[in-house]
Write an enzyme that holds these catalytic residues in place. Structure first.
Site, PDB file in Angstrom:
ATOM      1  N   GLY B  31      35.774   4.724   3.028  1.00 17.75           N
ATOM      2  CA  GLY B  31      35.812   4.819   1.574  1.00 17.75           C
ATOM      3  C   GLY B  31      35.842   3.480   0.860  1.00 17.75           C
ATOM      4  N   CYS B 240      19.123  33.260  -4.455  1.00 19.56           N
ATOM      5  CA  CYS B 240      17.826  32.590  -4.457  1.00 19.56           C
ATOM      6  C   CYS B 240      16.730  33.634  -4.583  1.00 19.56           C
ATOM      7  CB  CYS B 240      17.663  31.798  -3.160  1.00 19.56           C
ATOM      8  SG  CYS B 240      15.988  31.161  -2.947  1.00 19.56           S
ATOM      9  N   CYS B 243      14.428  33.413  -1.066  1.00 16.14           N
ATOM     10  CA  CYS B 243      14.951  33.815   0.243  1.00 16.14           C
ATOM     11  C   CYS B 243      16.197  34.683   0.134  1.00 16.14           C
ATOM     12  CB  CYS B 243      15.241  32.590   1.104  1.00 16.14           C
ATOM     13  SG  CYS B 243      16.728  31.707   0.617  1.00 16.14           S
ATOM     14  N   CYS B 265      16.770  28.064  -4.033  1.00 15.56           N
ATOM     15  CA  CYS B 265      17.556  27.114  -3.256  1.00 15.56           C
ATOM     16  C   CYS B 265      17.114  25.702  -3.590  1.00 15.56           C
ATOM     17  CB  CYS B 265      17.322  27.320  -1.764  1.00 15.56           C
ATOM     18  SG  CYS B 265      18.030  28.816  -1.105  1.00 15.56           S
ATOM     19  N   CYS B 271      15.666  27.035   2.617  1.00 11.34           N
ATOM     20  CA  CYS B 271      14.986  28.187   2.029  1.00 11.34           C
ATOM     21  C   CYS B 271      13.793  28.603   2.899  1.00 11.34           C
ATOM     22  CB  CYS B 271      14.516  27.823   0.618  1.00 11.34           C
ATOM     23  SG  CYS B 271      14.149  29.233  -0.422  1.00 11.34           S
TER      24      CYS B 271
END
Lengths: 262, 293
Positions: B31, B240, B243, B265, B271
């Site tokens: 980080g 979606c 899909c 998606c 997808c």
């Protein structure tokens, strides 16, 4: 003031000196400050008042001298030999600093509530409701209407900004507040109201205050003791009324006599 | 002037070593933003110069590269970076998340869970999470050093005060390994939980700002929040329309100028894979679905 006998001073300054290169900022300032006591530092511009304040509040390092502070647990600490994180922690919990220009002391893009809550969040408060509650409470104590809590200081008047700055500093119940010309730039009636407020809060919470001002009326109203500075040196100090009613140093006499009669 | 000499993956070896040192340091301090001597790349800032430099210095001839832009493999940014590495490194590229060993991404984490053999490289525009609250770099670095992160919560406080909830939806600040507060780059906060305990190494490169940081595999990453306003990932309440996925992050696509829209998606590979497996659009009641807000 009713000092308890043998009480330890809260802050002790010894021989504080600051050189800016070859130019003198402040020389050999020494004094003691007790809990709940208000000291005014007066003098003309350039006399080293602000330098002294910044030295005392640990913002600039002295060229010589020492500042000792009594922590909440009673231990005496040298401000400049403690670690930086600790000094910064002290600065945002046990101390407060009220700038002359509220823009320096506030986050202008953050709402009043956020400004007051910042110190609480910095010491680990993580409950929104509690933070907001504390902010609301403090805004009320400095006479800012509750419905202004979500406004940014940009939408505030000068007097309100200054009161907000005071609330922001006092929210962690500090024991020592530094003020640099807190009433500078405000008109007379707003000044009076602010001074009233300050006097009430300071005596209620028993906060020690070091206030820098060039306005002798402010010093007389707020402070118990007074220090007169000229060209970087403290030329006279004592009880406020004593010094103002019976000034010894020629410069102080000049200063006192230059007040226009009301 | 000597003629330009070809080197694998565009950057010269000396530069790659410098960047690898920065990456190693970043991995050692999860980080923490490590400064590095960012080079000019043959693309404008904001197009992933940081990510490209990180990718270039970790890429080997055996690697398989995937590049996504907002989850999609076929937008300009993704296509041109893929081409860049095909040309300069000759590595194999793919659009499949499973096949890839190095995935460079702009603003998304793939839906398909990553594995220990993969590295995810993020393109980062502004690495400093405290930047908009504290403009001074000296001050923000000191705040990181002393972990003074109260200010980050001031931002979240402001969100709640203004909107009634934490309205930050992307670049949502996180705390890495209980120490450094980090900007996860502008990924939607839907992706934040995937940062934590991820088996893959995650590297972040900011070219213009000259910073590299990292999340080593299996590192705990916590999104900042308040006790009474906990962190909540956001997702459109829909499926979606290609899909039928109900768990993926959705893009809203406007389909005409009369307010019709569809949700698909954002991760095109996810997808397509689902559609290849036989999933299809959910049954819809009408074509002219009224606009919702």
């Amino acid at each position: 003031m009713n000092f308890i006998e043998n009480e330890q001073p809260l802050l002790v300054a010894e021989g504080l000196t600051k050189w800016y290169g070859r130019r003198l900022g402040c020389r050999d300032a020494s004094f003691e400050l007790y809990e709940g006591e208000v000291i005014a530092v007066v003098g003309e511009s350039g006399s080293g008042k602000t330098t002294l304040l910044q030295l005392l509040s640990g913002q600039i390092e002295p060229s010589a001298g020492q500042i000792r502070y009594r922590l909440r647990d009673g231990a005496i600490a040298d401000v400049w030999s403690m670690s930086e994180p600790m000094r910064r922690f002290l600065f945002r919990t046990d101390w407060g600093y009220v700038h002359q220009d509220p823009q320096l002391g506030l986050r202008m893009g953050v709402s009043a509530g956020g400004n007051v809550g910042e110190r609480l969040m910095a010491v680990g408060w993580r409950n929104y409701g509690d933070i907001r509650g504390a902010a609301t409470d403090w805004l009320a104590r400095v006479e800012i209407p509750e419905d202004r809590i979500d406004d940014t200081p940009r939408a505030y008047s000068g007097g309100m900004r200054q009161r907000l700055q005071i609330a922001r500093n006092l929210v962690t119940a500090p024991r020592l507040i530094f003020m640099d010309e807190p009433t500078g730039g405000l008109d007379v009636s707003v000044q009076a109201r602010l001074l009233d407020l300050l006097r009430r809060i300071v005596s209620e919470m028993r906060i020690a205050v070091i206030v820098v001002t060039h306005d002798l009326a402010v010093a007389r109203l707020l402070s118990n003791r007074i220090m007169v500075m000229k060209e970087g040196e403290v030329i006279e100090q004592g009880l406020t009324d004593q010094v103002l009613d019976d000034p010894h140093a020629p410069y102080t006499q000049l200063l006192v006599s230059s007040i226009l009669p009301a | 002037m000597s003629a330009p000499v070809y080197n694998f993956a565009y950057l010269d070896e000396q530069t790659k070593r410098m960047i690898r040192r920065a990456i190693l340091k970043a991995i050692a301090i999860p980080g923490y933003q490590v400064p590095f001597a960012s080079r000019e790349m043959p693309m404008p800032y904001g197009w992933g110069t940081g990510g490209v430099q990180v990718t270039a210095s970790i890429l080997g001839p055996e690697d398989v590269l995937k590049v996504i832009d907002q989850g999609s493999d076929d937008t300009t940014n993704a296509v041109s970076i893929r081409k860049f590495f095909t040309k300069t490194a000759g590595v194999r590229t793919t659009t499949s998340t499973l096949e890839a060993t190095v995935i460079q991404t702009r603003h998304r984490i793939p839906e398909t869970p990553l594995s220990e053999t993969q590295v995810l490289v993020y393109q980062v525009p502004i690495p400093e999470p405290l930047r908009f609250l504290e403009p001074r770099e000296t001050e923000t670095r000191r705040m990181h050093a002393l972990s003074e992160y109260g200010l980050m919560h001031v931002k979240l406080y402001e969100d709640i005060a203004r909107h009634g909830h934490i309205a930050t939806t992307y670049a949502y600040p996180v705390k890495v390994d209980e120490r450094y507060v980090m900007d996860p780059s502008p990924i939607p906060k839907f992706d934040n939980p995937k940062l934590s305990d991820c088996p893959a190494l995650q590297l972040f490169g900011a070219g213009r700002e000259k910073r590299i940081y990292a999340i080593p595999p299996y590192t705990r990453v916590v999104s900042l929040d308040f006790e009474d306003h906990p962190f909540q990932p956001y997702r459109h309440d829909a499926q979606c329309e290609l899909c039928g996925a109900a768990d993926s992050y959705l893009d809203e696509v406007i389909t005409d100028d009369r307010g019709s829209r569809m949700f698909v998606c954002s991760d095109t590979d996810y997808c397509e894979t689902r559609r290849a497996m036989g999933y299809a659009a959910p049954a819809r009641n009408s074509d002219a679905e009224p606009a919702r807000d």
